[in-house]
Structures are given as C-alpha cells and as structure tokens.
Enzyme design. Structure first.
Site, short mmCIF file in Angstrom:
data_model
loop_
_atom_site.label_atom_id
_atom_site.label_comp_id
_atom_site.label_asym_id
_atom_site.label_seq_id
_atom_site.Cartn_x
_atom_site.Cartn_y
_atom_site.Cartn_z
N CYS A 134 0.85 -1.19 0.00
CA CYS A 134 0.00 0.00 0.00
C CYS A 134 0.88 1.24 0.00
O CYS A 134 0.59 2.26 -0.65
CB CYS A 134 -0.91 0.02 1.22
SG CYS A 134 -2.02 -1.39 1.36
N HIS A 138 1.02 5.12 -1.60
CA HIS A 138 0.36 6.03 -0.66
C HIS A 138 1.19 6.43 0.55
O HIS A 138 0.65 6.65 1.63
CB HIS A 138 -0.95 5.39 -0.18
CG HIS A 138 -1.98 5.27 -1.26
ND1 HIS A 138 -2.64 6.37 -1.81
CD2 HIS A 138 -2.48 4.18 -1.89
CE1 HIS A 138 -3.49 5.95 -2.73
NE2 HIS A 138 -3.41 4.63 -2.81
N CYS A 156 -7.83 -2.45 -4.18
CA CYS A 156 -6.41 -2.08 -4.09
C CYS A 156 -5.53 -3.33 -4.03
O CYS A 156 -4.50 -3.41 -4.71
CB CYS A 156 -6.17 -1.23 -2.85
SG CYS A 156 -6.69 0.49 -3.01
#
Length: 274
Positions: free
Chosen positions: A183, A187, A235
């Site tokens: 992730c 991000h 995601c």
C-alpha cells in the site's frame, strides 16, 4: 508465523477527457488536471446517485426480514441499539459481545445473523454488486450517510484495538504479490499520481483525512456505491495480492489503520468518484 502471515494465509467508464488546456509545463498541468477533476466532482455533487442507495438502505434497515422477521433497528453499531448517527466515524472498534474489533460491514453481517436469523452465507451473499444488487452496499450507504459532517474519532483504548491498528500498519507496508507492491508503494509519498488521479499520502494527516472521509462513494464508472471493504479489496487486487476474504480481520485492521490516521477529519460521504 506472524499474525499478518496467518491472516494472509486465510485470504486466499467514466473517462475524463482533458485536451489542449493541458498543453503546458508538467507541474502546471498536474495542478490544472487536479483542479478540473475537483470542479467536475463539485458539479455532480448535488445530484449524487448515492442518495438513492441511502434511501434504499434506510428502508432495508427498518423493514422486517430474515427467518426472524426482524428489522435492524436494534443493531448496536457501538453507540447503543438502533443508534446510527455518529456510529460510523467511531468504527472500527472493539465489541464486547463478539470479543473482536469490527468494521461496519462486519457488524452489519453480525446483526443480520443475530437479529434477523440469516446464515453467514446469506448475510455475506453479494457483498459487491455486479449483475446482482448488493443489500450490504445500500445498508452501508445509509449508515455512513448518517455521520456526514461529523469528525472521525477512532479510538485505541482496548488492547484488541491497538493490536488491530498494529496489524493494519504492518499490512500497509507489507510488500508482496507479482509486482512486489505494498500500500505504501503508492500512498506513502507526496505528489504521486496514476493516470489523472492524485495518490494521497495516507501517512500524512491531510492525505489520510481526504481519502478516508470520502468513502464509501458512488463510482460513476461502475454505476454503484462502493464500500470501504470494496475499496481495499480492489487495491489488493491491483497489487496482485491473494484475494482477501470478505469481512476478514485483515481488511478490518487495514481500515483501522487508515481511520485512525484520519482522525479529526470531517466525514463527507457517501461521496462521488470517477
């Protein structure tokens, strides 16, 4: 085997066209594109189709259903039986009656089983619409909409909540899948983008608040309201991770991490996304 590895082992078009207006230096083009997307969303905000999902969800919340012919009006989302307003901005949280940390979708599954008498298979059927209507998406739209305008206020008071947050943080930085992504790959840094989309830094207050407080959302490209479970599921799919089990503790933990980072942000969803 770590808790994260244990959990992972269980987890087995609207197109925005921008043309000549962006034939300018890259830095200015990036800012202009983001500005135009923001204007586009604002233009549609007053007619967000998610309002229809909210209305349908409220009807479902109050309508007797299941073998027990009961409504969900006695469902305790953390603020007492039947209290919807302000519940979502305090989730995920620890629930003593289950002895675990639960997000909204897990809690709705629990209430549908205990109050309405559905089996787990029935309560989790069609979590995401796609050819078939998803009752969960409508219930989520109703419950989350009742917290619009309130600040996110997720606490880490119980040891289980702290453990969940720690697992979510570990997952956020965990690299894996065919692309060796995490992730954090997309991000955890300012100024990153993919196609026309800015990628918020979820480790920073501003980015975390912007991202978390605008989900769930009506996806124009899909014609559906998509929940937080779906957002994280998608995601992980794009990272080429194993498919996460719907309602799993892994997704709840990752949600806990993101929600806690967004504390203090004003909740403004269901929103509208591309």
């Amino acid at each position: 085997m770590s808790l994260l590895q244990t959990v992972l082992s269980r987890a087995v078009p609207l197109t925005l066209a921008f043309t000549a207006a962006f034939a300018v230096p890259a830095a200015h083009a990036q800012g202009s594109t983001a500005d135009e997307i923001a204007k586009y969303r604002q233009m549609l905000a007053d007619g967000n189709p998610a309002d229809l999902w909210e209305a349908a969800g409220e009807e479902m919340w109050k309508k007797p259903a299941g073998p027990k012919k009961a409504s969900l009006e006695q469902c305790d989302l953390g603020k007492g039986p039947g209290v919807v307003k302000g519940a979502y901005v305090e989730l995920p949280r620890y629930f003593a009656d289950t002895g675990k940390v639960m997000d909204l979708e897990q809690r709705l599954i629990h209430c549908r089983m205990t109050l309405q008498g559905l089996t787990q298979a029935e309560a989790t059927a069609t979590p995401f619409s796609g050819g078939k209507r998803s009752d969960i998406e409508r219930l989520v739209a109703y419950v989350t909409g009742a917290s619009r305008g309130l600040p996110v206020n997720v606490q880490l008071k119980h040891p289980a909540e702290k453990e969940s947050y720690a697992l979510g943080k570990q997952m956020f930085f965990y690299r894996g899948g065919a692309y060796d992504f995490a992730c954090a790959t997309c991000h955890a840094t300012d100024g990153q983008r993919i196609r026309l989309q800015d990628l918020p830094n979820l480790l920073e207050e501003k980015g975390a608040r912007f991202a978390y407080t605008t989900w769930p959302a009506y996806r124009v490209s899909q014609g559906e309201v998509r929940t937080m479970q779906h957002r994280l599921y998608d995601c992980l799919r794009q990272q080429r991770f194993p498919e996460a089990v719907y309602g799993s503790e892994l997704i709840t933990a990752l949600t806990m991490f993101l929600a806690k980072n967004a504390n203090g942000g004003t909740y403004d969803a269901p929103a509208l996304k591309r």
